[in-house]
Design a protein around this motif. Sequence first.
Motif, PDB file in Angstrom:
ATOM      1  N   THR A 151       1.036  63.341  38.676  1.00 51.70           N
ATOM      2  CA  THR A 151       1.370  64.450  37.774  1.00 51.70           C
ATOM      3  C   THR A 151       1.142  65.795  38.461  1.00 51.70           C
ATOM      4  O   THR A 151       1.985  66.696  38.376  1.00 51.70           O
ATOM      5  CB  THR A 151       0.530  64.364  36.489  1.00 51.70           C
ATOM      6  OG1 THR A 151       0.790  63.115  35.835  1.00 51.70           O
ATOM      7  CG2 THR A 151       0.874  65.498  35.535  1.00 51.70           C
ATOM      8  N   LEU A 152       0.016  65.935  39.156  1.00 45.97           N
ATOM      9  CA  LEU A 152      -0.271  67.178  39.865  1.00 45.97           C
ATOM     10  C   LEU A 152       0.734  67.433  40.990  1.00 45.97           C
ATOM     11  O   LEU A 152       1.003  68.581  41.346  1.00 45.97           O
ATOM     12  CB  LEU A 152      -1.694  67.141  40.425  1.00 45.97           C
ATOM     13  CG  LEU A 152      -2.833  67.192  39.398  1.00 45.97           C
ATOM     14  CD1 LEU A 152      -4.169  66.956  40.075  1.00 45.97           C
ATOM     15  CD2 LEU A 152      -2.825  68.522  38.649  1.00 45.97           C
ATOM     16  N   ILE A 196       6.356  62.715  36.733  1.00 46.74           N
ATOM     17  CA  ILE A 196       6.196  62.527  35.290  1.00 46.74           C
ATOM     18  C   ILE A 196       5.776  61.088  35.028  1.00 46.74           C
ATOM     19  O   ILE A 196       6.443  60.149  35.470  1.00 46.74           O
ATOM     20  CB  ILE A 196       7.513  62.819  34.536  1.00 46.74           C
ATOM     21  CG1 ILE A 196       7.936  64.271  34.734  1.00 46.74           C
ATOM     22  CG2 ILE A 196       7.368  62.506  33.048  1.00 46.74           C
ATOM     23  CD1 ILE A 196       9.313  64.588  34.160  1.00 46.74           C
ATOM     24  N   ILE A 197       4.677  60.922  34.330  1.00 42.94           N
ATOM     25  CA  ILE A 197       4.236  59.586  33.915  1.00 42.94           C
ATOM     26  C   ILE A 197       4.731  59.360  32.492  1.00 42.94           C
ATOM     27  O   ILE A 197       4.377  60.103  31.575  1.00 42.94           O
ATOM     28  CB  ILE A 197       2.699  59.458  33.958  1.00 42.94           C
ATOM     29  CG1 ILE A 197       2.171  59.780  35.361  1.00 42.94           C
ATOM     30  CG2 ILE A 197       2.283  58.051  33.517  1.00 42.94           C
ATOM     31  CD1 ILE A 197       2.684  58.872  36.455  1.00 42.94           C
ATOM     32  N   CYS A 198       5.569  58.350  32.320  1.00 37.20           N
ATOM     33  CA  CYS A 198       6.129  58.042  31.000  1.00 37.20           C
ATOM     34  C   CYS A 198       5.769  56.604  30.644  1.00 37.20           C
ATOM     35  O   CYS A 198       6.499  55.672  31.013  1.00 37.20           O
ATOM     36  CB  CYS A 198       7.646  58.236  31.008  1.00 37.20           C
ATOM     37  SG  CYS A 198       8.440  57.887  29.422  1.00 37.20           S
ATOM     38  N   PRO A 199       4.654  56.395  29.958  1.00 37.24           N
ATOM     39  CA  PRO A 199       4.284  55.031  29.585  1.00 37.24           C
ATOM     40  C   PRO A 199       5.367  54.376  28.729  1.00 37.24           C
ATOM     41  O   PRO A 199       6.008  55.039  27.907  1.00 37.24           O
ATOM     42  CB  PRO A 199       2.986  55.232  28.784  1.00 37.24           C
ATOM     43  CG  PRO A 199       2.447  56.546  29.248  1.00 37.24           C
ATOM     44  CD  PRO A 199       3.664  57.393  29.524  1.00 37.24           C
ATOM     45  N   HIS A 217      -6.209  53.686  37.759  1.00 31.88           N
ATOM     46  CA  HIS A 217      -4.862  53.948  37.237  1.00 31.88           C
ATOM     47  C   HIS A 217      -4.736  55.390  36.749  1.00 31.88           C
ATOM     48  O   HIS A 217      -3.770  56.095  37.060  1.00 31.88           O
ATOM     49  CB  HIS A 217      -4.547  53.013  36.062  1.00 31.88           C
ATOM     50  CG  HIS A 217      -4.570  51.568  36.396  1.00 31.88           C
ATOM     51  ND1 HIS A 217      -4.801  50.588  35.440  1.00 31.88           N
ATOM     52  CD2 HIS A 217      -4.409  50.906  37.570  1.00 31.88           C
ATOM     53  CE1 HIS A 217      -4.754  49.406  36.016  1.00 31.88           C
ATOM     54  NE2 HIS A 217      -4.528  49.562  37.307  1.00 31.88           N
ATOM     55  N   ILE A 218      -5.722  55.820  35.978  1.00 27.81           N
ATOM     56  CA  ILE A 218      -5.683  57.158  35.383  1.00 27.81           C
ATOM     57  C   ILE A 218      -5.707  58.234  36.470  1.00 27.81           C
ATOM     58  O   ILE A 218      -4.971  59.226  36.394  1.00 27.81           O
ATOM     59  CB  ILE A 218      -6.862  57.338  34.407  1.00 27.81           C
ATOM     60  CG1 ILE A 218      -6.662  56.412  33.190  1.00 27.81           C
ATOM     61  CG2 ILE A 218      -6.992  58.793  33.957  1.00 27.81           C
ATOM     62  CD1 ILE A 218      -7.872  56.293  32.298  1.00 27.81           C
ATOM     63  N   ARG A 219      -6.527  58.029  37.492  1.00 24.96           N
ATOM     64  CA  ARG A 219      -6.586  59.015  38.569  1.00 24.96           C
ATOM     65  C   ARG A 219      -5.292  59.028  39.381  1.00 24.96           C
ATOM     66  O   ARG A 219      -4.860  60.097  39.835  1.00 24.96           O
ATOM     67  CB  ARG A 219      -7.793  58.738  39.458  1.00 24.96           C
ATOM     68  CG  ARG A 219      -9.105  59.145  38.792  1.00 24.96           C
ATOM     69  CD  ARG A 219     -10.305  58.844  39.647  1.00 24.96           C
ATOM     70  NE  ARG A 219     -11.519  59.405  39.032  1.00 24.96           N
ATOM     71  CZ  ARG A 219     -12.749  59.113  39.429  1.00 24.96           C
ATOM     72  NH1 ARG A 219     -12.935  58.266  40.441  1.00 24.96           N
ATOM     73  NH2 ARG A 219     -13.792  59.657  38.827  1.00 24.96           N
ATOM     74  N   ASN A 220      -4.684  57.863  39.565  1.00 27.43           N
ATOM     75  CA  ASN A 220      -3.395  57.826  40.255  1.00 27.43           C
ATOM     76  C   ASN A 220      -2.322  58.547  39.443  1.00 27.43           C
ATOM     77  O   ASN A 220      -1.484  59.264  40.003  1.00 27.43           O
ATOM     78  CB  ASN A 220      -2.971  56.382  40.512  1.00 27.43           C
ATOM     79  CG  ASN A 220      -3.777  55.719  41.616  1.00 27.43           C
ATOM     80  OD1 ASN A 220      -4.345  56.387  42.474  1.00 27.43           O
ATOM     81  ND2 ASN A 220      -3.831  54.403  41.596  1.00 27.43           N
TER      82      ASN A 220
END
Length: 204
Positions: A155-156, A160-163, A147-150
């Motif tokens: 992001t790269l 935008i990742i908005c939990p 999940h974190i790598r995805n």
Amino acid sequence: MHINLNRLLCKFKKESMRKIVVAITGASGSIYASLLIEKLITIRKQWEMVSIVMTKNARLVWETELENQRYKDFPLEVFETDNFMAPFASGSARYDTMIIVPCSMGTLGRISSGISTDLITRAADVILKERRKLICVVRDTPYNLIHIRNMETITLAGGIICPATPSFYSKPKTIEEVASTVVDRVIDLAGFDLKSFRWSEGGV
């Protein structure tokens, strides 16, 4: 040379109006999608088009969590996930923002891998390749390394990742108020003007 200022202003206004895709996946958190759509409707003057694409699982989760079928009643066009004729399946339609809310980890993984298996992942790929704004409202917890790598990959790539992590300094008293702390943040990230609680500003 005579210039029609009213015509120029109308053209500028039309070109500056926003086109938004709201994608709803089968992750838990239908309340976020419901509130987001309701709030976007209240700021109708700030956008030209809001289109919705919703998975079958999203409909099932919505009915389970919210105990209604209000997704059928919104005055917005809803597209099926297999409809690749939807305008936002192409960059030429000039949709400038896509919000995936809630965003399942499966959807996140397919986007990060560039796998366009349905309209949601295709639209996300289009938004990223056109260097426009993609906001993924992820809800699962905890995260594993995949999940974190995805999230890092998206992001790269400019997303935008908005939990879907609520805040509490506004002292929310209902479930809707708690969920709104996330939705209002998403609307801010999308670049819309919405009255909401601001830190150190004493409320709205």
